[in-house]
Each structure stands twice: as structure tokens, then as C-alpha cells.
Design a protein around this motif. Structure first.
Motif, PDB file in Angstrom:
ATOM      1  N   PRO A 138       0.810  -1.226   0.000  1.00  0.00           N
ATOM      2  CA  PRO A 138       0.000   0.000   0.000  1.00  0.00           C
ATOM      3  C   PRO A 138       0.838   1.269   0.000  1.00  0.00           C
ATOM      4  CG  PRO A 138      -0.048  -1.049   2.160  1.00  0.00           C
ATOM      5  CD  PRO A 138       0.625  -2.012   1.231  1.00  0.00           C
ATOM      6  N   LEU A 139       2.024   1.220   0.599  1.00  0.00           N
ATOM      7  CA  LEU A 139       2.876   2.412   0.600  1.00  0.00           C
ATOM      8  C   LEU A 139       3.345   2.761  -0.809  1.00  0.00           C
ATOM      9  CD1 LEU A 139       5.029   1.750   3.801  1.00  0.00           C
ATOM     10  CD2 LEU A 139       3.150   3.376   3.532  1.00  0.00           C
ATOM     11  N   ASN A 140       3.669   1.747  -1.594  1.00  0.00           N
ATOM     12  CA  ASN A 140       4.076   2.011  -2.975  1.00  0.00           C
ATOM     13  C   ASN A 140       2.903   2.504  -3.824  1.00  0.00           C
ATOM     14  OD1 ASN A 140       6.917   1.507  -3.282  1.00  0.00           O
ATOM     15  ND2 ASN A 140       6.519  -0.652  -2.886  1.00  0.00           N
ATOM     16  N   ILE A 141       1.694   2.063  -3.496  1.00  0.00           N
ATOM     17  CA  ILE A 141       0.521   2.580  -4.217  1.00  0.00           C
ATOM     18  C   ILE A 141       0.323   4.059  -3.901  1.00  0.00           C
ATOM     19  CG2 ILE A 141      -1.989   2.433  -4.394  1.00  0.00           C
ATOM     20  CD1 ILE A 141      -1.767  -0.570  -4.123  1.00  0.00           C
ATOM     21  N   LEU A 142       0.445   4.432  -2.623  1.00  0.00           N
ATOM     22  CA  LEU A 142       0.357   5.851  -2.264  1.00  0.00           C
ATOM     23  C   LEU A 142       1.464   6.657  -2.939  1.00  0.00           C
ATOM     24  CD1 LEU A 142      -0.468   5.587   1.551  1.00  0.00           C
ATOM     25  CD2 LEU A 142      -2.031   6.141  -0.322  1.00  0.00           C
ATOM     26  N   HIS A 143       2.646   6.075  -2.990  1.00  0.00           N
ATOM     27  CA  HIS A 143       3.760   6.743  -3.677  1.00  0.00           C
ATOM     28  C   HIS A 143       3.456   6.909  -5.167  1.00  0.00           C
ATOM     29  CE1 HIS A 143       7.811   7.938  -4.675  1.00  0.00           C
ATOM     30  NE2 HIS A 143       7.961   6.904  -5.477  1.00  0.00           N
ATOM     31  N   GLY A 144       2.816   5.907  -5.761  1.00  0.00           N
ATOM     32  CA  GLY A 144       2.441   6.003  -7.165  1.00  0.00           C
ATOM     33  C   GLY A 144       1.465   7.140  -7.417  1.00  0.00           C
ATOM     34  N   TYR A 145       0.488   7.311  -6.518  1.00  0.00           N
ATOM     35  CA  TYR A 145      -0.462   8.417  -6.658  1.00  0.00           C
ATOM     36  C   TYR A 145       0.240   9.770  -6.531  1.00  0.00           C
ATOM     37  CZ  TYR A 145      -4.594   5.413  -6.573  1.00  0.00           C
ATOM     38  OH  TYR A 145      -5.561   4.484  -6.882  1.00  0.00           O
ATOM     39  N   ALA A 146       1.183   9.866  -5.589  1.00  0.00           N
ATOM     40  CA  ALA A 146       1.907  11.126  -5.401  1.00  0.00           C
ATOM     41  C   ALA A 146       2.727  11.481  -6.640  1.00  0.00           C
ATOM     42  CB  ALA A 146       2.809  11.022  -4.173  1.00  0.00           C
ATOM     43  N   VAL A 147       3.414  10.495  -7.189  1.00  0.00           N
ATOM     44  CA  VAL A 147       4.225  10.733  -8.387  1.00  0.00           C
ATOM     45  C   VAL A 147       3.334  11.100  -9.572  1.00  0.00           C
ATOM     46  CG1 VAL A 147       5.756   9.646 -10.061  1.00  0.00           C
ATOM     47  CG2 VAL A 147       6.116   9.251  -7.623  1.00  0.00           C
ATOM     48  N   LEU A 148       2.234  10.384  -9.736  1.00  0.00           N
ATOM     49  CA  LEU A 148       1.325  10.669 -10.852  1.00  0.00           C
ATOM     50  C   LEU A 148       0.733  12.066 -10.733  1.00  0.00           C
ATOM     51  CD1 LEU A 148      -0.051   9.568 -13.396  1.00  0.00           C
ATOM     52  CD2 LEU A 148      -1.893   8.728 -11.926  1.00  0.00           C
ATOM     53  N   PHE A 149       0.412  12.498  -9.525  1.00  0.00           N
ATOM     54  CA  PHE A 149      -0.111  13.856  -9.333  1.00  0.00           C
ATOM     55  C   PHE A 149       0.907  14.909  -9.776  1.00  0.00           C
ATOM     56  CE2 PHE A 149      -0.274  17.612  -6.546  1.00  0.00           C
ATOM     57  CZ  PHE A 149      -1.517  18.115  -6.903  1.00  0.00           C
ATOM     58  N   LEU A 150       2.171  14.706  -9.402  1.00  0.00           N
ATOM     59  CA  LEU A 150       3.217  15.655  -9.801  1.00  0.00           C
ATOM     60  C   LEU A 150       3.418  15.653 -11.313  1.00  0.00           C
ATOM     61  CD1 LEU A 150       5.814  14.971  -6.960  1.00  0.00           C
ATOM     62  CD2 LEU A 150       4.278  16.936  -7.179  1.00  0.00           C
ATOM     63  N   VAL A 151       3.357  14.489 -11.918  1.00  0.00           N
ATOM     64  CA  VAL A 151       3.484  14.412 -13.383  1.00  0.00           C
ATOM     65  C   VAL A 151       2.317  15.125 -14.052  1.00  0.00           C
ATOM     66  CG1 VAL A 151       3.515  12.841 -15.362  1.00  0.00           C
ATOM     67  CG2 VAL A 151       4.836  12.295 -13.307  1.00  0.00           C
ATOM     68  N   PHE A 152       1.101  14.937 -13.533  1.00  0.00           N
ATOM     69  CA  PHE A 152      -0.092  15.581 -14.079  1.00  0.00           C
ATOM     70  C   PHE A 152       0.035  17.101 -13.985  1.00  0.00           C
ATOM     71  CE2 PHE A 152      -4.413  17.269 -13.447  1.00  0.00           C
ATOM     72  CZ  PHE A 152      -5.021  16.835 -14.622  1.00  0.00           C
ATOM     73  N   VAL A 153       0.522  17.588 -12.846  1.00  0.00           N
ATOM     74  CA  VAL A 153       0.711  19.031 -12.676  1.00  0.00           C
ATOM     75  C   VAL A 153       1.760  19.552 -13.647  1.00  0.00           C
ATOM     76  CG1 VAL A 153       1.523  20.801 -11.073  1.00  0.00           C
ATOM     77  CG2 VAL A 153      -0.057  19.032 -10.277  1.00  0.00           C
ATOM     78  N   LEU A 154       2.848  18.807 -13.830  1.00  0.00           N
ATOM     79  CA  LEU A 154       3.907  19.240 -14.738  1.00  0.00           C
ATOM     80  C   LEU A 154       3.393  19.336 -16.178  1.00  0.00           C
ATOM     81  CD1 LEU A 154       6.856  19.961 -15.258  1.00  0.00           C
ATOM     82  CD2 LEU A 154       7.352  17.519 -15.479  1.00  0.00           C
ATOM     83  N   TYR A 155       2.613  18.361 -16.611  1.00  0.00           N
ATOM     84  CA  TYR A 155       2.037  18.425 -17.958  1.00  0.00           C
ATOM     85  C   TYR A 155       1.172  19.671 -18.114  1.00  0.00           C
ATOM     86  CZ  TYR A 155       3.366  13.969 -20.112  1.00  0.00           C
ATOM     87  OH  TYR A 155       4.069  12.943 -20.723  1.00  0.00           O
ATOM     88  N   ASN A 156       0.353  19.972 -17.106  1.00  0.00           N
ATOM     89  CA  ASN A 156      -0.507  21.153 -17.182  1.00  0.00           C
ATOM     90  C   ASN A 156       0.307  22.446 -17.226  1.00  0.00           C
ATOM     91  OD1 ASN A 156      -3.065  19.945 -17.258  1.00  0.00           O
ATOM     92  ND2 ASN A 156      -3.079  19.641 -15.050  1.00  0.00           N
ATOM     93  N   VAL A 157       1.365  22.517 -16.415  1.00  0.00           N
ATOM     94  CA  VAL A 157       2.209  23.717 -16.406  1.00  0.00           C
ATOM     95  C   VAL A 157       2.877  23.912 -17.764  1.00  0.00           C
ATOM     96  CG1 VAL A 157       4.290  24.732 -15.409  1.00  0.00           C
ATOM     97  CG2 VAL A 157       2.570  23.681 -13.916  1.00  0.00           C
ATOM     98  N   ILE A 158       3.408  22.830 -18.335  1.00  0.00           N
ATOM     99  CA  ILE A 158       4.062  22.934 -19.643  1.00  0.00           C
ATOM    100  C   ILE A 158       3.069  23.362 -20.708  1.00  0.00           C
ATOM    101  CG2 ILE A 158       5.221  21.617 -21.459  1.00  0.00           C
ATOM    102  CD1 ILE A 158       6.513  19.919 -19.281  1.00  0.00           C
ATOM    103  N   ASN A 159       1.883  22.763 -20.708  1.00  0.00           N
ATOM    104  CA  ASN A 159       0.886  23.110 -21.719  1.00  0.00           C
ATOM    105  C   ASN A 159       0.402  24.549 -21.560  1.00  0.00           C
ATOM    106  OD1 ASN A 159       0.662  20.724 -23.311  1.00  0.00           O
ATOM    107  ND2 ASN A 159      -0.416  19.736 -21.648  1.00  0.00           N
ATOM    108  N   LEU A 160       0.201  24.992 -20.314  1.00  0.00           N
ATOM    109  CA  LEU A 160      -0.208  26.372 -20.098  1.00  0.00           C
ATOM    110  C   LEU A 160       0.873  27.343 -20.554  1.00  0.00           C
ATOM    111  CD1 LEU A 160      -1.955  26.151 -16.590  1.00  0.00           C
ATOM    112  CD2 LEU A 160      -3.041  26.535 -18.819  1.00  0.00           C
ATOM    113  N   ALA A 161       2.128  26.981 -20.320  1.00  0.00           N
ATOM    114  CA  ALA A 161       3.221  27.848 -20.763  1.00  0.00           C
ATOM    115  C   ALA A 161       3.290  27.924 -22.290  1.00  0.00           C
ATOM    116  CB  ALA A 161       4.542  27.336 -20.191  1.00  0.00           C
ATOM    117  N   ILE A 162       3.114  26.793 -22.954  1.00  0.00           N
ATOM    118  CA  ILE A 162       3.149  26.781 -24.423  1.00  0.00           C
ATOM    119  C   ILE A 162       1.980  27.562 -24.994  1.00  0.00           C
ATOM    120  CG2 ILE A 162       3.030  25.314 -26.471  1.00  0.00           C
ATOM    121  CD1 ILE A 162       4.479  23.152 -24.901  1.00  0.00           C
TER     122      ILE A 162
END
Length: 212
Positions: A138-162
């Protein structure tokens, strides 16, 4: 009548053959009974001289980062791409992808890193939760959600900047695909792992009694 000449092997030949078979027998016995206690020490340089392999040597850290990025890219390929059309809402897709990312990390990625260890525990610092067991799942699943959230935010920031630079709002400039998703996921994964190591070192340093 004259005596017939002997046609068999001479005595020296028999002795040489006997010595030869004795030598072979001893070699087989030495091979069967060989262990760490009676084996001669061989230097690492001599072992490398007899090892076969490509002349191009790749650093271990490059291999480990590639493995992390590859498994993350596979999650993107099979879940975001493969199952994306079956989810009515993006949150459902992200929920399943985050869980898959944690499961793959716990069952596949970390086990491959352990398999590549030269000594037990050598690659533990490359894992968020290195200890094997039910608790890490379960700890790795929580870690997976945290990493995916950061990746999702990064995609949005890059797209908004472009979009801000180009002014085009009718398309998504940077779409999600396995290669870049794998690199982003690996990057945030290692960032969180380094933060964990830093906080652990600070906590341990604070608990050490100060010398007088």
C-alpha cells in the motif's frame, strides 16, 4: 622356435597413462569439493579479464534510471493509452493509472532492482520503500499516486506555458505518451526518494547526542 615380440604398451607408456588418469581424477575431485574455504583467491582484475561482454560499459545508475522510466512508460502505454477510452472521466483514468503505477513499482520495478544488486541491499537507496513485505504494497501505491499527481501538474504547467507563448488554445500542445511520461515519472520518483533520504538524515542527525 623364436619368441614372439610383445605388441602391448611399454612400461613407461603405462606409467604415463596412469599418472594422467590420476591427475584427471584429482581435478574432478577438486572441482566437486570446491567451496569458498578451499578455493584460491582471484583478483577482480583477473576476473574482469575473463568475463565476456560488450566493450561499451554502461554505468549502473544509468541502467537503474532506465528501468524505472521503462516500467513507468509501460504503465502509460497499457493504462493511459490502452484503457483511456474505456473511462468516462479523467479522474477514473488517473485513479486506475496511479494504482497500477504503485503495483508495478512494488511487484516488478523494485524486484528487478533487487535482482541487479551486486550485494544485498545495494540498490535500496533507489527505492522509496525498499523492504519487501505486505506493508510496502500500500505504501508504494500511495507513492504512485503522489508521483502521478506531480506528473499531471507538470504536464498542465508545460501546456499552459506553451499556450501562453503561442496563443493557440484549440489543441493540447504536449500530449501524454509513454517515453516522456516515463522520464517525468522517473524524475519525480527519484526526487521524492532524495527528499526522503534528506529528511531521514536530518532526523537521525538531530537524534544523535552532541559530543562534549
Amino acid at each position: 622356435m623364436s619368441k614372439q615380440k610383445r605388441t602391448g604398451p611399454s612400461r613407461p607408456d603405462v606409467d604415463r597413462q596412469t599418472d594422467y588418469y590420476k591427475l584427471k581424477t584429482k581435478a574432478v575431485e577438486d572441482l566437486v569439493t570446491a567451496d569458498e574455504s578451499n578455493s584460491p583467491q582471484v583478483s577482480e582484475e583477473e576476473l574482469r579479464a575473463y568475463r565476456s561482454g560488450p566493450k561499451l560499459k554502461i554505468a549502473d545508475w544509468v541502467k537503474l534510471l532506465f528501468i524505472k522510466a521503462w516500467f513507468a512508460g509501460a504503465v502509460c502505454f497499457f493504462f493511459l493509452w490502452g484503457l483511456g477510452n474505456y473511462f468516462a472521466d479523467q479522474l477514473d483514468s488517473l485513479f486506475v493509472t496511479g494504482m497500477a503505477l504503485g503495483i508495478v513499482t512494488d511487484l516488478l520495478t523494485n524486484n528487478v532492482l533487487r535482482f541487479l544488486e551486486k550485494t544485498p541491499g545495494a540498490n535500496s537507496r533507489w527505492m522509496m520503500w525498499p523492504k519487501k513485505g505486505f506493508a510496502s504494497f500500500p505504501l508504494n501505491i500511495l507513492h504512485g499516486y503522489a508521483v502521478l499527481f506531480l506528473v499531471f501538474v507538470l504536464y498542465n504547467v508545460i501546456n499552459l506555458a506553451i499556450v501562453g507563448m503561442t496563443g493557440k488554445t484549440d489543441t493540447v500542445p504536449l500530449g501524454v505518451e509513454p517515453v516522456l511520461f516515463g522520464v517525468f515519472t522517473m524524475g519525480f520518483d527519484m526526487l521524492l526518494i532524495q527528499i526522503k533520504h534528506l529528511l531521514t538524515d536530518i532526523f537521525r542527525g538531530g537524534r544523535k547526542p552532541s559530543g562534549k
